[in-house]
Design a protein around this motif. Sequence first.
Motif, mmCIF file in Angstrom:
data_model
loop_
_atom_site.group_PDB
_atom_site.id
_atom_site.type_symbol
_atom_site.label_atom_id
_atom_site.label_comp_id
_atom_site.label_asym_id
_atom_site.label_seq_id
_atom_site.Cartn_x
_atom_site.Cartn_y
_atom_site.Cartn_z
ATOM 1 N N PRO A 37 31.459 39.220 40.821
ATOM 2 C CA PRO A 37 32.819 39.388 40.283
ATOM 3 C C PRO A 37 32.872 40.256 39.034
ATOM 4 O O PRO A 37 33.874 40.928 38.776
ATOM 5 C CB PRO A 37 33.250 37.951 39.943
ATOM 6 C CG PRO A 37 32.311 37.072 40.686
ATOM 7 C CD PRO A 37 31.034 37.830 40.784
ATOM 8 N N TYR A 38 31.787 40.261 38.247
ATOM 9 C CA TYR A 38 31.822 40.959 36.967
ATOM 10 C C TYR A 38 31.383 42.423 37.075
ATOM 11 O O TYR A 38 31.826 43.271 36.304
ATOM 12 C CB TYR A 38 30.930 40.230 35.958
ATOM 13 C CG TYR A 38 31.442 38.859 35.606
ATOM 14 C CD1 TYR A 38 32.366 38.674 34.595
ATOM 15 C CD2 TYR A 38 31.005 37.731 36.304
ATOM 16 C CE1 TYR A 38 32.852 37.407 34.280
ATOM 17 C CE2 TYR A 38 31.478 36.466 36.003
ATOM 18 C CZ TYR A 38 32.402 36.316 34.984
ATOM 19 O OH TYR A 38 32.882 35.073 34.682
ATOM 20 N N ILE A 39 30.500 42.691 38.026
ATOM 21 C CA ILE A 39 29.968 44.051 38.144
ATOM 22 C C ILE A 39 30.878 44.923 38.995
ATOM 23 O O ILE A 39 31.205 46.056 38.618
ATOM 24 C CB ILE A 39 28.538 44.013 38.733
ATOM 25 C CG1 ILE A 39 27.594 43.312 37.764
ATOM 26 C CG2 ILE A 39 28.055 45.428 39.029
ATOM 27 C CD1 ILE A 39 26.196 43.103 38.331
ATOM 28 N N LEU A 40 31.279 44.419 40.157
ATOM 29 C CA LEU A 40 32.090 45.229 41.056
ATOM 30 C C LEU A 40 33.539 45.243 40.601
ATOM 31 O O LEU A 40 34.021 44.310 39.959
ATOM 32 C CB LEU A 40 31.995 44.686 42.477
ATOM 33 C CG LEU A 40 30.610 44.738 43.115
ATOM 34 C CD1 LEU A 40 30.697 44.372 44.570
ATOM 35 C CD2 LEU A 40 29.971 46.106 42.959
ATOM 36 N N LYS A 41 34.228 46.307 40.947
ATOM 37 C CA LYS A 41 35.639 46.418 40.566
ATOM 38 C C LYS A 41 36.403 47.063 41.706
ATOM 39 O O LYS A 41 35.831 47.674 42.605
ATOM 40 C CB LYS A 41 35.790 47.238 39.284
ATOM 41 C CG LYS A 41 35.215 48.640 39.362
ATOM 42 C CD LYS A 41 35.347 49.346 38.025
ATOM 43 C CE LYS A 41 34.792 50.770 38.094
ATOM 44 N NZ LYS A 41 34.937 51.465 36.796
ATOM 45 N N GLY A 42 37.721 46.923 41.639
ATOM 46 C CA GLY A 42 38.567 47.469 42.694
ATOM 47 C C GLY A 42 38.822 46.445 43.774
ATOM 48 O O GLY A 42 38.577 45.247 43.634
ATOM 49 N N ARG A 43 39.300 46.916 44.919
ATOM 50 C CA ARG A 43 39.683 46.041 46.017
ATOM 51 C C ARG A 43 38.467 45.447 46.722
ATOM 52 O O ARG A 43 37.424 46.073 46.816
ATOM 53 C CB ARG A 43 40.530 46.812 47.036
ATOM 54 C CG ARG A 43 41.685 47.593 46.435
ATOM 55 C CD ARG A 43 42.702 47.965 47.480
ATOM 56 N NE ARG A 43 43.645 46.890 47.663
ATOM 57 C CZ ARG A 43 44.438 46.788 48.719
ATOM 58 N NH1 ARG A 43 44.376 47.683 49.679
ATOM 59 N NH2 ARG A 43 45.291 45.806 48.824
ATOM 60 N N ILE A 44 38.641 44.250 47.201
ATOM 61 C CA ILE A 44 37.569 43.583 47.947
ATOM 62 C C ILE A 44 37.666 43.968 49.411
ATOM 63 O O ILE A 44 38.729 43.855 50.018
ATOM 64 C CB ILE A 44 37.676 42.056 47.798
ATOM 65 C CG1 ILE A 44 37.484 41.663 46.334
ATOM 66 C CG2 ILE A 44 36.647 41.360 48.674
ATOM 67 C CD1 ILE A 44 37.672 40.183 46.085
ATOM 68 N N ARG A 45 36.574 44.390 49.974
ATOM 69 C CA ARG A 45 36.518 44.740 51.393
ATOM 70 C C ARG A 45 35.959 43.549 52.153
ATOM 71 O O ARG A 45 34.755 43.450 52.405
ATOM 72 C CB ARG A 45 35.662 45.984 51.587
ATOM 73 C CG ARG A 45 36.196 47.176 50.804
ATOM 74 C CD ARG A 45 35.354 48.404 51.015
ATOM 75 N NE ARG A 45 35.937 49.573 50.363
ATOM 76 C CZ ARG A 45 35.441 50.807 50.460
ATOM 77 N NH1 ARG A 45 34.350 51.024 51.169
ATOM 78 N NH2 ARG A 45 36.036 51.801 49.843
ATOM 79 N N TYR A 46 36.835 42.665 52.524
ATOM 80 C CA TYR A 46 36.409 41.384 53.073
ATOM 81 C C TYR A 46 35.613 41.524 54.361
ATOM 82 O O TYR A 46 34.589 40.856 54.536
ATOM 83 C CB TYR A 46 37.629 40.483 53.305
ATOM 84 C CG TYR A 46 38.217 39.943 52.034
ATOM 85 C CD1 TYR A 46 39.402 40.449 51.517
ATOM 86 C CD2 TYR A 46 37.584 38.930 51.330
ATOM 87 C CE1 TYR A 46 39.945 39.959 50.342
ATOM 88 C CE2 TYR A 46 38.117 38.433 50.159
ATOM 89 C CZ TYR A 46 39.297 38.946 49.666
ATOM 90 O OH TYR A 46 39.812 38.453 48.496
ATOM 91 N N ALA A 47 36.075 42.343 55.281
ATOM 92 C CA ALA A 47 35.382 42.437 56.577
ATOM 93 C C ALA A 47 33.951 42.929 56.397
ATOM 94 O O ALA A 47 33.008 42.360 56.959
ATOM 95 C CB ALA A 47 36.157 43.362 57.516
ATOM 96 N N LYS A 48 33.772 43.974 55.611
ATOM 97 C CA LYS A 48 32.420 44.502 55.395
ATOM 98 C C LYS A 48 31.553 43.503 54.648
ATOM 99 O O LYS A 48 30.362 43.341 54.937
ATOM 100 C CB LYS A 48 32.497 45.813 54.616
ATOM 101 C CG LYS A 48 32.972 46.987 55.438
ATOM 102 C CD LYS A 48 32.893 48.282 54.644
ATOM 103 C CE LYS A 48 33.309 49.474 55.506
ATOM 104 N NZ LYS A 48 33.252 50.746 54.740
ATOM 105 N N ARG A 49 32.151 42.821 53.670
ATOM 106 C CA ARG A 49 31.368 41.862 52.895
ATOM 107 C C ARG A 49 30.904 40.706 53.767
ATOM 108 O O ARG A 49 29.739 40.287 53.704
ATOM 109 C CB ARG A 49 32.186 41.339 51.716
ATOM 110 C CG ARG A 49 31.358 40.460 50.792
ATOM 111 C CD ARG A 49 32.212 39.815 49.713
ATOM 112 N NE ARG A 49 32.577 40.729 48.664
ATOM 113 C CZ ARG A 49 33.140 40.340 47.527
ATOM 114 N NH1 ARG A 49 33.397 39.052 47.335
ATOM 115 N NH2 ARG A 49 33.462 41.227 46.599
#
Length: 492
Positions: A105-117
């Motif tokens: 949560p702290y390193i990544l930013k922008g929209r979450i790509r749920y399907a890929k994740r």
Amino acid sequence: MVLAASSPPHVDNYEMQSTVSSSSLLRGPSDDDFFEGNDDAVHAKEHRSLMLRLGASFFLFGLINNVLYVIILSAALDLVPPSTPKGIIAFCNIAPALAAKVGWPYILKGRIRYAKRLMGCCVLSAFGMLVVAFFDSLFMRLLGIGIASFSSGLGELSFLQLSTTYAPPSVAGHSVGYFASGTGAAGLVGAFLWWEVRGLGVRVGVGLSSVMPFIIPLTYYALLPRPPAFLASSAAYEDRPSATAANMPYTPLATAEDDMVGEEEGSSPSGPKYNVSLSPSDKWRLVRPLLVRYMLPLFCVYLFEYTINQGIAPTLLYPVPSQEDHAFLSKIIHSVRDYYPLWQLVYQTTVFLSRSSISIGIPPIPARLLPLPAILQAGILLVLAVESAVGLFPADADEAWSIAAVFLLISLEGICGGSAYVNVFYRINQDPPSPHTVHDIERTRQEREFKIGSVGFADSSGILFAAVLAVPMEVALCRQQVSRGKFLCKGL
């Protein structure tokens, strides 16, 4: 989606009664009233179907995401040589998950790509379990456990964040409640599965479990309803001012023009709203109010809970009950080694029940009382430590009293732990958006996802600290028992 203030998770905000005006009372029922009533019944049925699919999806997400963690712990004795401390399994099973919850949560930013994740989590989990199954060296097995653990931590974070994309508050709370219930069920299901397949050996038993993560993408694509489906369900009532005003206090974040739970992975960003991202200062501003309100209670509950499970429960041992004096207990406990699995079964059962509290309709704990489970847990830890060290009852008392007391205390321990988990995440899911960003839909969405994701490391860090405390506590309690002539802990 921007959710409003907290509301009970099972109040069906869509099953609304038609507003009957004074004029309709004078003129009596008409054909329009008849068709409108039929429309209400159809929409209510559709909504119930959507809620059922949503609950089943999040229950499966919680179950499958956590069940591998339980299988690894259940198989610990079979995965490492007898001379290797079993605590190393617990460490490798939690430290990577903690790293995922802290870092992502702290390193990544922008929209979450749920399907890929979620697809990535599925592949990592399956790969980690296959490494454990097909390599005999200790290093490779610990590596495989670490990979599966990282995937589990990232998966839990992602599913909690996914719940924030649903509205209104009753729907979002519904998803969190069923996810927590699934994580609770994972303890029972994982232990049962390993009990059934352990006779096949590590290679076959763990290898078969590597298939389970693929249930997650199947559920995501085939069963999970998309957020716009709930918005469409509510659209049928938009012409009714009283229903709209009273039951739809939110701003939708996912619309037909927006994404549908992870659909942004297949499209390129367009428009300025997709360039929104939270800065480190933004994240710190969001985290500060959560530290004492949500993170500290969750951390303390899990610190006390796992210190009990790993440091005190292994020393809660008593003579094997005789059939003449204890007909019932003698059927459950056949050797001293049966006590610890019994305590774990009691604990896992009560955790499942308490994590399911919201999904079965029990009202959530008021926000001001969220520290209560941690306070109770501290008291339980103290009492069980005293029982282990010196005994709560006189030395000549019937051991059945001690066994019954431990049974009740461990049941309460599981209730406190499960209640803290589901209520903390339910409450943060229901928090209203910041008034400064309420008109910025994309920023509000990212803030909600970050807030619920940032809290997730509190329970894992509590478990990790407990693993450090548990080893010296178990040793000290065993020595204290030996000093008073009780040698059962030395015979395990």
